[in-house]
Enzyme design. Structure first.
Site, PDB file in Angstrom:
ATOM      1  CG  HIS A 147      -8.640   7.804  20.292  1.00  0.00           C
ATOM      2  ND1 HIS A 147      -7.393   8.359  19.679  1.00  0.00           N
ATOM      3  CD2 HIS A 147      -9.420   8.741  20.923  1.00  0.00           C
ATOM      4  CE1 HIS A 147      -7.327   9.567  20.187  1.00  0.00           C
ATOM      5  NE2 HIS A 147      -8.428   9.919  20.668  1.00  0.00           N
TER       6      HIS A 147
ATOM      7  CG  ASP B  12      -7.261   6.441  16.094  1.00  0.00           C
ATOM      8  OD1 ASP B  12      -7.680   6.454  17.080  1.00  0.00           O
ATOM      9  OD2 ASP B  12      -7.739   7.119  15.045  1.00  0.00           O
TER      10      ASP B  12
ATOM     11  CG  ASP C 120      -6.127  13.372  21.227  1.00  0.00           C
ATOM     12  OD1 ASP C 120      -6.925  12.573  21.656  1.00  0.00           O
ATOM     13  OD2 ASP C 120      -6.417  14.041  20.428  1.00  0.00           O
TER      14      ASP C 120
ATOM     15  CD  GLU D 104     -11.674  10.794  18.426  1.00  0.00           C
ATOM     16  OE1 GLU D 104     -12.120  11.609  18.804  1.00  0.00           O
ATOM     17  OE2 GLU D 104     -10.392  10.899  18.040  1.00  0.00           O
TER      18      GLU D 104
ATOM     19  CD  GLU E 260     -10.810  12.017  22.927  1.00  0.00           C
ATOM     20  OE1 GLU E 260      -9.934  12.959  22.497  1.00  0.00           O
ATOM     21  OE2 GLU E 260     -11.139  11.197  21.924  1.00  0.00           O
TER      22      GLU E 260
ATOM     23  CG  HIS F  45      -4.830  17.085  17.180  1.00  0.00           C
ATOM     24  ND1 HIS F  45      -5.832  16.954  16.137  1.00  0.00           N
ATOM     25  CD2 HIS F  45      -4.857  15.995  17.817  1.00  0.00           C
ATOM     26  CE1 HIS F  45      -6.570  15.938  16.399  1.00  0.00           C
ATOM     27  NE2 HIS F  45      -6.218  15.363  17.579  1.00  0.00           N
TER      28      HIS F  45
END
EC number: 3.5.1.18
Length: 376
Positions: A67, A69, A100, A134, A163, A349
């Protein structure tokens, strides 16, 4: 060391693609893949941009999935460097998406370019399934692309999701499966009233407490050699007006199951409803299916991944099914074998997300060796 992976990763990170935005990341990848003989298909569904790129028409079909995003950056004041101005500090590439998963995207693309240059007449086909949905509601991303592929009977044999699977060092852990995820939204109905006159009201918190306690204590299964026992967790609970003298008229509870292959979502729902009914609750409930459990056992993909990691890093990898969900849950039900292999996930994150530059180059080498073992 080659700068190819680092340069591409920096280019991708510099694009502020907070979900569901793509900000040209997929076009950048598409241009480079097209130059290597890939047919590019853009699939745009509502606010989500997806790319399906394929080189070759025969099987087996190996697919890189990922992904473009990223999650929001949070408090900018807590970042040591601007999150979309990638910079290398002491051997680490800093920026939102470094781990990520724009670092993985760069490694996938460079690995594929190198592989195609060395093996232009490779066996089978190579594909990229890339989405910008995602990190968001995952409604118009990988799941919609898979629906499109299934409708035309285009089958993925092996999928490698980039991932960030590693924990302490690159390749120490790969994900060869994931638990299923099921969310329940429960409303327990009561009668609002004055706390001094409980006989004129019906307290939904008091009524629900024994049932919630039973749900929290329940042993749903014992797990198996691949999956831990199913977990039930209350995620949110809300009841009351905020006043100390009002019995609430309703109680809202959100809970989630992460479940193994020992039980089905339908079985979990039935058992929950039986408990709620046994306690005589007046309730409404809705369910959200977030993904089925899947497992990739011994076979060519797991063997190639394990051997590549050992060859490149010297590490004996540990296949696991722990952690959250990934887009692999949408690919596995088609019959594809799915593995997740990516960089260390310690900063994903978080503010000051970063990845070791040397790991990105090694990751590209792992991906290239996997391609060689499966398609040569």
């Amino acid at each position: 060391m080659s700068q190819d992976v680092l340069t591409l990763a920096q280019d991708l990170i510099s694009r502020e693609s907070v979900t569901p935005l793509d900000e040209g990341c997929q076009q950048l990848m598409a241009d480079r893949l097209s130059a290597k003989g890939f047919d590019i298909e853009s699939m745009v569904f509502d606010d989500t941009t997806n790319m399906w790129a394929r080189r070759g028409n025969s099987g087996p079909l190996f697919c890189f999935a990922g992904h473009t995003d990223v999650v929001p950056v949070g408090d900018l004041n807590r970042w040591h460097t601007p999150p979309f101005d990638p910079v290398v500090i002491d051997g680490y590439l800093h920026g939102r998406g470094a781990a990520d998963m724009k670092g993985s995207l760069a490694a996938m693309l460079v690995a594929t370019e190198r592989f195609v240059e060395k093996h232009p007449d490779h066996n089978g086909s190579i594909a990229f399934l890339i989405t910008s949905d995602e990190e968001g509601p995952f409604i118009n991303g990988t799941t919609r692309v898979i629906d499109t592929l299934e409708a035309r009977n285009e089958k993925i044999t092996w999928a490698l999701v980039g991932e960030p699977s590693s924990t302490h060092k690159l390749g120490d852990i790969v994900k060869n499966g994931r638990r299923g995820s099921l969310t329940g939204n429960l409303t327990v109905n009561g009668i609002q009233g004055h706390v001094a006159y409980p006989h004129l009201a019906d307290n939904p918190i008091h009524n629900a407490a024994p049932a919630l306690d039973e749900l929290a204590r329940m042993k749903w299964d014992n797990g198996n050699e691949f999956f831990p026992p199913t977990s039930f967790q209350i995620a949110n609970i809300n009841g009351g007006t905020g006043a100390s003298n009002v019995i609430p008229g309703s109680l809202e509870v959100m809970f989630n199951f992460r479940y193994s292959t020992e039980v089905t979502a339908e079985e979990l729902i039935k058992r929950v409803l039986n408990i709620l009914d046994a306690h005589g609750l007046d309730y409404d409930i809705s369910w959200t299916f977030n993904g089925l459990p899947f497992l990739t056992g011994e076979g060519p993909l797991l063997d190639a991944t394990r051997d590549a990691i050992k060859q490149v890093t010297g590490t004996d990898t540990d296949p696991q099914t722990s952690g959250g969900t990934s887009d692999g849950r949408f690919i596995a039900p088609t019959g594809a074998h799915v593995i997740e292999l990516g960089p260390v996930n310690a900063t994903i994150h978080k503010v000051n997300e970063c990845v070791k530059v040397a790991d990105l180059e090694q990751l590209a080498l792992c991906y290239e060796v996997i391609l060689e073992k499966l398609l040569c």
